[in-house]
Design a protein around this motif. Structure first.
Motif, PDB file in Angstrom:
ATOM      1  N   ILE B 128       0.614  -0.953  -0.067  1.00  9.29           N
ATOM      2  CA  ILE B 128      -0.152  -0.174  -0.246  1.00  9.29           C
ATOM      3  C   ILE B 128       0.947   1.155   0.199  1.00  9.29           C
ATOM      4  O   ILE B 128       0.877   2.245  -1.199  1.00  9.29           O
ATOM      5  CB  ILE B 128      -0.786  -0.050   1.612  1.00  9.29           C
ATOM      6  CG1 ILE B 128      -2.132  -1.445   1.426  1.00  9.29           C
ATOM      7  CG2 ILE B 128      -2.191   0.840   1.236  1.00  9.29           C
ATOM      8  CD1 ILE B 128      -2.775  -1.421  -0.093  1.00  9.29           C
ATOM      9  N   GLU B 129       1.857   1.665   0.993  1.00  8.11           N
ATOM     10  CA  GLU B 129       2.794   2.461   0.863  1.00  8.11           C
ATOM     11  C   GLU B 129       3.686   2.565  -0.383  1.00  8.11           C
ATOM     12  O   GLU B 129       3.218   4.119  -0.761  1.00  8.11           O
ATOM     13  CB  GLU B 129       3.647   2.423   2.175  1.00  8.11           C
ATOM     14  CG  GLU B 129       4.471   3.387   2.037  1.00  8.11           C
ATOM     15  CD  GLU B 129       5.383   3.663   3.356  1.00  8.11           C
ATOM     16  OE1 GLU B 129       5.539   2.833   4.730  1.00  8.11           O
ATOM     17  OE2 GLU B 129       6.355   4.717   3.879  1.00  8.11           O
ATOM     18  N   MET B 132       0.501   4.113  -2.721  1.00  5.01           N
ATOM     19  CA  MET B 132      -0.247   5.386  -2.994  1.00  5.01           C
ATOM     20  C   MET B 132       1.402   6.447  -3.114  1.00  5.01           C
ATOM     21  O   MET B 132       0.911   7.862  -3.466  1.00  5.01           O
ATOM     22  CB  MET B 132      -0.123   5.669  -0.405  1.00  5.01           C
ATOM     23  CG  MET B 132      -1.523   5.193  -0.666  1.00  5.01           C
ATOM     24  SD  MET B 132      -1.266   5.320   0.960  1.00  5.01           S
ATOM     25  CE  MET B 132      -2.615   6.375   1.622  1.00  5.01           C
ATOM     26  N   HIS B 133       2.234   6.108  -2.933  1.00  5.35           N
ATOM     27  CA  HIS B 133       3.680   7.254  -3.131  1.00  5.35           C
ATOM     28  C   HIS B 133       3.547   7.089  -5.286  1.00  5.35           C
ATOM     29  O   HIS B 133       3.151   8.230  -5.437  1.00  5.35           O
ATOM     30  CB  HIS B 133       5.281   6.104  -3.593  1.00  5.35           C
ATOM     31  CG  HIS B 133       5.435   6.713  -1.477  1.00  5.35           C
ATOM     32  ND1 HIS B 133       5.580   8.276  -1.126  1.00  5.35           N
ATOM     33  CD2 HIS B 133       5.642   6.194  -0.520  1.00  5.35           C
ATOM     34  CE1 HIS B 133       5.675   8.197   0.165  1.00  5.35           C
ATOM     35  NE2 HIS B 133       5.581   7.237   0.719  1.00  5.35           N
ATOM     36  N   ARG B 136       0.233   9.586  -5.804  1.00  8.60           N
ATOM     37  CA  ARG B 136       0.712  10.799  -5.327  1.00  8.60           C
ATOM     38  C   ARG B 136       1.901  10.915  -6.593  1.00  8.60           C
ATOM     39  O   ARG B 136       1.929  12.551  -6.938  1.00  8.60           O
ATOM     40  CB  ARG B 136       1.024  10.957  -3.763  1.00  8.60           C
ATOM     41  CG  ARG B 136       0.435  10.888  -2.791  1.00  8.60           C
ATOM     42  CD  ARG B 136       0.126  10.297  -1.629  1.00  8.60           C
ATOM     43  NE  ARG B 136       1.387  11.028  -0.994  1.00  8.60           N
ATOM     44  CZ  ARG B 136       1.055  11.835   0.312  1.00  8.60           C
ATOM     45  NH1 ARG B 136      -0.074  11.674   1.223  1.00  8.60           N
ATOM     46  NH2 ARG B 136       2.033  12.242   0.827  1.00  8.60           N
ATOM     47  N   LYS B 137       2.642  10.422  -6.771  1.00  7.70           N
ATOM     48  CA  LYS B 137       3.936  10.865  -7.714  1.00  7.70           C
ATOM     49  C   LYS B 137       3.249  11.257  -9.150  1.00  7.70           C
ATOM     50  O   LYS B 137       3.515  12.531  -9.173  1.00  7.70           O
ATOM     51  CB  LYS B 137       5.241  10.966  -7.726  1.00  7.70           C
ATOM     52  CG  LYS B 137       6.125  11.224  -8.152  1.00  7.70           C
ATOM     53  CD  LYS B 137       7.410   9.971  -7.833  1.00  7.70           C
ATOM     54  CE  LYS B 137       8.339  10.190  -9.186  1.00  7.70           C
ATOM     55  NZ  LYS B 137       9.531   9.051  -9.246  1.00  7.70           N
ATOM     56  N   ALA B 216      -5.281   1.428  -1.861  1.00  4.92           N
ATOM     57  CA  ALA B 216      -4.269   2.929  -1.615  1.00  4.92           C
ATOM     58  C   ALA B 216      -4.454   4.087  -2.792  1.00  4.92           C
ATOM     59  O   ALA B 216      -4.424   5.116  -2.253  1.00  4.92           O
ATOM     60  CB  ALA B 216      -2.680   2.411  -3.113  1.00  4.92           C
ATOM     61  N   CYS B 220      -5.759   7.291  -0.695  1.00  5.50           N
ATOM     62  CA  CYS B 220      -5.200   9.163  -0.650  1.00  5.50           C
ATOM     63  C   CYS B 220      -6.160  10.032  -1.158  1.00  5.50           C
ATOM     64  O   CYS B 220      -5.967  11.781  -0.552  1.00  5.50           O
ATOM     65  CB  CYS B 220      -4.311   9.058  -2.322  1.00  5.50           C
ATOM     66  SG  CYS B 220      -3.106   7.774  -2.701  1.00  5.50           S
ATOM     67  N   GLN B 225      -2.317   9.646   5.048  1.00  4.63           N
ATOM     68  CA  GLN B 225      -0.387   9.229   4.508  1.00  4.63           C
ATOM     69  C   GLN B 225      -0.075   7.715   4.338  1.00  4.63           C
ATOM     70  O   GLN B 225      -0.386   7.032   4.742  1.00  4.63           O
ATOM     71  CB  GLN B 225       0.056  10.016   6.050  1.00  4.63           C
ATOM     72  CG  GLN B 225      -0.097  11.177   6.450  1.00  4.63           C
ATOM     73  CD  GLN B 225       0.455  12.420   4.860  1.00  4.63           C
ATOM     74  OE1 GLN B 225       1.627  12.636   4.880  1.00  4.63           O
ATOM     75  NE2 GLN B 225      -0.179  13.117   5.122  1.00  4.63           N
ATOM     76  N   PRO B 226       0.988   7.826   3.006  1.00  6.65           N
ATOM     77  CA  PRO B 226       1.292   6.848   2.352  1.00  6.65           C
ATOM     78  C   PRO B 226       1.351   5.923   3.848  1.00  6.65           C
ATOM     79  O   PRO B 226       1.774   4.648   3.717  1.00  6.65           O
ATOM     80  CB  PRO B 226       2.648   6.882   2.301  1.00  6.65           C
ATOM     81  CG  PRO B 226       1.981   8.820   0.767  1.00  6.65           C
ATOM     82  CD  PRO B 226       1.289   9.031   2.950  1.00  6.65           C
ATOM     83  N   LYS B 227       2.376   6.176   4.927  1.00  6.21           N
ATOM     84  CA  LYS B 227       3.494   5.767   6.027  1.00  6.21           C
ATOM     85  C   LYS B 227       2.180   4.632   6.260  1.00  6.21           C
ATOM     86  O   LYS B 227       2.123   3.486   7.080  1.00  6.21           O
ATOM     87  CB  LYS B 227       3.952   5.826   6.772  1.00  6.21           C
ATOM     88  CG  LYS B 227       5.155   5.509   7.459  1.00  6.21           C
ATOM     89  CD  LYS B 227       5.576   5.962   8.134  1.00  6.21           C
ATOM     90  CE  LYS B 227       6.520   5.548   8.683  1.00  6.21           C
ATOM     91  NZ  LYS B 227       7.693   6.284   9.746  1.00  6.21           N
ATOM     92  N   GLY B 229      -0.877   3.666   4.975  1.00  3.18           N
ATOM     93  CA  GLY B 229      -2.014   3.027   4.186  1.00  3.18           C
ATOM     94  C   GLY B 229      -1.514   1.687   4.539  1.00  3.18           C
ATOM     95  O   GLY B 229      -2.950   0.427   4.261  1.00  3.18           O
TER      96      GLY B 229
END
Lengths: 275, 268
Positions: B128-129, B132-133, B136-137, B216, B220, B225-227, B229
């Motif tokens: 998941i983290e 999510m990164h 988001r990117k 994810a 978002c 926060q990704p951490k 997730g």
């Protein structure tokens, strides 16, 4: 909606239905138990030490007895019954909550799968010393290896295996140096390099190698990969956690570091109502 | 053995906090015992008021985000929680729970066992983290271009990007249907919408959403926060894992298949 799967992919999945093909081993009822080609009940149990069997299961390698004894000593180095250490405190809290010994021990052990201490850090420790060794073979000097790390970390030394939280210096290294000598191991090229790096770090920052650095270097010299080291030390802290669990299990309820309500400081939103 | 004398270990005397702090929970003691809680605030709201006025999913959101959700966010989270409440009896984590159950493991151990497996990097919280990164990117870029770039380097493995890939050799149809339901909900869901275009561009290659990508993307859009997730994903799946484990706990040890010796091949 269609999944757009290919028939051959479904066939490949079907080939593994209701069948296990193991390269590790297994139990044949009435015949025997096998691990990596060895008959466990004929060649291993009673013939090899538990740590030899454990390393075999963790890496596929049947190591000589003295190396298994060395690993056993390392397990002793991380079996401290002090409940202030994070993983051990989880064991103590499990005892306070009256879980079973297995639940408490495994909960604390899982906590040491951490990026700051314990087992998970070995991956980074192994990465560092093995890449540093490769660089040294390419004529990079020890000072350059240290400088490179400081540069990569914006002016701060950040090498897994050196410097240690809570305390400066690591008393376990001296003990392990004695074990290494007693078991007749020489200082191999990774460990030699680890010492040279320590000397530079010590002269510049008065910091030292920690047990992670020592293990990573020594076990690299023994031919292990980083994953193998992580695997063979996956229950590294377990015994200390059990000890801390037992300490609190037999004490009265609510007696392990009891907290008053105001021992936890609230820094959140002020009291408010739902609109 | 080392080339200089090692000094004795010394405490660094770190300045540890005198008290643990939290922004989440305030416990006020009763008048005659400083250890016994009289009332609680969660991010400023009285727990008794929350009990009467909030749904479970609102409370869940408040706990992790620090604010009560707006109605659309509340609905989005609740719908996701229903969608992901059970990874199903073929997911490795559920199978772990069922093995624990049928093996008569103590029922209170079923969930920790299954949760550990649910933390893995494949179809679990560990994915998941990074997902999510990734979302988001990449959401600043054109989804079709991102998909085509990744397809160029794709080596026919399971994952093309965290949260997207193949399941059992094809598109995970169920995840696609869940996304279609989520997209019907009112409210802004920019990452979900971006990711749906991205997934659509992959589909002709038999690649699509995975449940981890679904979670994810929603996390978002809800501002988690990704951490956080991976843990949230574990929490959402916990009821299904527990239910399957408990169900098998009532059954005989023969209630699940046990591979016969003939079908257990020890390869050299």
């Amino acid at each position: 909606m269609l999944s757009k799967s290919k028939p051959q992919d479904i066939q490949a999945l079907d080939n593994n239905r209701n069948i296990i093909r193991s390269k590790t081993g297994g139990w044949r009822v009435g015949e025997g138990v096998y691990s990596h080609g060895y008959s466990m009940l004929e060649e291993l149990v009673g013939e090899k030490s538990y740590f030899q069997i454990m390393i075999l299961n963790a890496t596929g390698k049947l190591v000589e007895r003295r190396l298994a004894d060395w690993v056993e000593a390392i397990y002793g180095c991380l079996s401290w019954p002090d409940p202030r250490i994070w993983c051990n405190q989880i064991g103590a809290l499990a005892g306070e909550a009256k879980t079973t010994a297995v639940a408490g021990t495994l909960a604390g052990t899982l906590a040491a799968d951490s990026k700051m201490y314990g087992m998970y850090t070995l991956l980074a420790g192994m990465d560092f010393i093995q890449s540093a060794y490769k660089k040294s073979l390419d004529k990079t000097t020890v000072a350059e290896i240290v400088d490179q790390n400081i540069k990569e970390n914006k002016g701060r030394l950040k090498i897994m295996g050196y410097v240690r939280p809570i305390a400066k210096g690591d008393e376990r290294i001296e003990v392990m140096e004695r074990v290494t000598k007693k078991l007749g191991f020489d200082i191999g090229p990774h460990l030699k390099l680890a010492y040279e790096i320590e000397q530079i770090i010590n002269s510049r920052l008065q910091e030292n190698m920690n047990i992670n650095g020592y293990i990573s270097a020594f076990l690299s010299d023994q031919g292990f990969t980083k994953d193998e080291v992580y695997q063979l030390l996956s229950t590294w802290v377990m015994s200390g956690v059990t000890a801390c669990y037992l300490e609190t299990l037999h004490k009265p309820n609510d007696s392990f570091l009891p907290l008053r309500c105001d021992d936890i400081e609230y820094k959140g939103a002020d009291k408010r109502s739902i609109d | 053995m080392s080339e200089y004398t090692r000094e004795k270990a010394q405490s660094r005397n770190h300045a540890f906090s005198k008290k643990t702090t939290t922004r989440i929970w305030k416990e006020t003691p009763c008048d005659d015992n400083p250890y016994i809680t009289e009332s609680v605030l969660c991010h400023g709201y009285d727990l008794y008021e929350l009990m009467n006025k909030c749904s479970f999913s609102d409370m869940f959101y408040l706990l992790f985000r620090g604010e009560l959700p707006k109605p659309n966010d509340s609905k989005l989270l609740e719908t996701l929680m229903i969608a992901l409440i059970n990874p199903g009896p073929r997911h490795p984590a559920t199978r772990a729970a069922m093995n624990a159950g049928v093996g008569k493991t103590m029922p209170v151990h079923i969930l920790p066992i299954a949760m550990s497996v649910m933390g893995g990097d494949y179809l679990g919280g560990g994915e998941i983290e990074p997902a999510m990164h990734f979302l988001r990117k990449q959401q600043k870029n054109d989804p079709i271009t991102v998909a085509n770039t990744l397809l160029n380097d794709y080596n026919n493995g399971d994952s093309i990007a965290p949260g997207f890939g193949k399941r059992f050799g094809g598109i995970d149809v169920m995840s696609q249907h869940i996304i279609e339901q989520l997209l019907l909900l009112e409210g802004s869901k920019p990452i979900l919408e971006w990711a749906e275009q991205f997934a659509k561009a992959l589909q002709s290659n038999g690649i699509g959403w995975l449940t981890t990508g679904v979670a994810a993307a929603v996390f978002c859009d809800l501002g988690f926060q990704p951490k956080s997730g991976g843990v949230l994903f574990q929490l959402l799946s916990a009821p299904g894992l527990a239910a399957h484990g408990l169900e098998l706990g009532y059954e005989r040890i023969t209630a699940m298949p046990y591979i016969s010796d003939e079908d257990y091949v020890i390869e050299k």
